[in-house]
Design a protein around this motif. Structure first.
Motif: not given
Length: 152
Positions: A23-30, A61-68
């Motif tokens: 959606g309106d988020a992205v996760v980048v992992l190394d 969990r990214l759609d939850a109303d919580e801090t990152l």
């Protein structure tokens, strides 16, 4: 709405880096490449398992109303539980356990929220110029480890 691009190039035979859009988020992992040949999971590598599983836990969990930060804490706890479920997980020393650095970004019309873990960085290009957010990773320690590994 941000304009996003991604390119992931493996540093070895197994790509332990990951970009996942949600959606309106992205996760980048190394992922940190393992220091031994031993693997615990059924994936190509434990590092690959780690980034795939962490991305799954984060995006759920990214759609939850919580801090990152709260989302990341819950995702890492769930990931640790899933790792501990592997029958051989108790047979490794802590330095052999998989890990990763990463960035999580989430945005709406008025703001971009970000979380930087480890030595990853984010660069924003805005109408006002470019802004870099550098992770607090152990850059000096990384240099020492690489130097020692080369010496060995």
């Amino acid at each position: 709405m941000p304009d996003t691009d991604s390119l992931v190039l493996p540093g070895g035979d197994i790509n332990e880096d990951l970009v996942r859009f949600h959606g309106d988020a992205v996760v980048v992992l190394d992922a940190a490449t393992g220091l031994t040949e031993r693997t615990i999971t059924d994936a190509q590598s434990d590092g690959r398992w780690y980034v795939e599983t962490l991305a799954e836990e984060l995006t759920a969990r990214l759609d939850a109303d919580e801090t990152l930060a709260d989302i990341a804490a819950a995702a890492v706890t769930a990931l640790a539980d899933r790792y501990d479920d592997h029958p051989r997980s108790g047979a490794v020393d802590p330095h052999e356990e998989p890990s990763a650095a990463g960035v999580v970004l989430r945005w709406n019309r008025s703001e971009i929220e970000y979380l930087v873990l480890g030595d990853c960085s984010v660069i924003f290009e805005t109408d006002d110029g470019t802004r870099a957010i550098l992770g607090e990773g152990p850059r000096e320690l990384d240099r020492k480890v690489v130097k020692e590994m080369v010496a060995i």
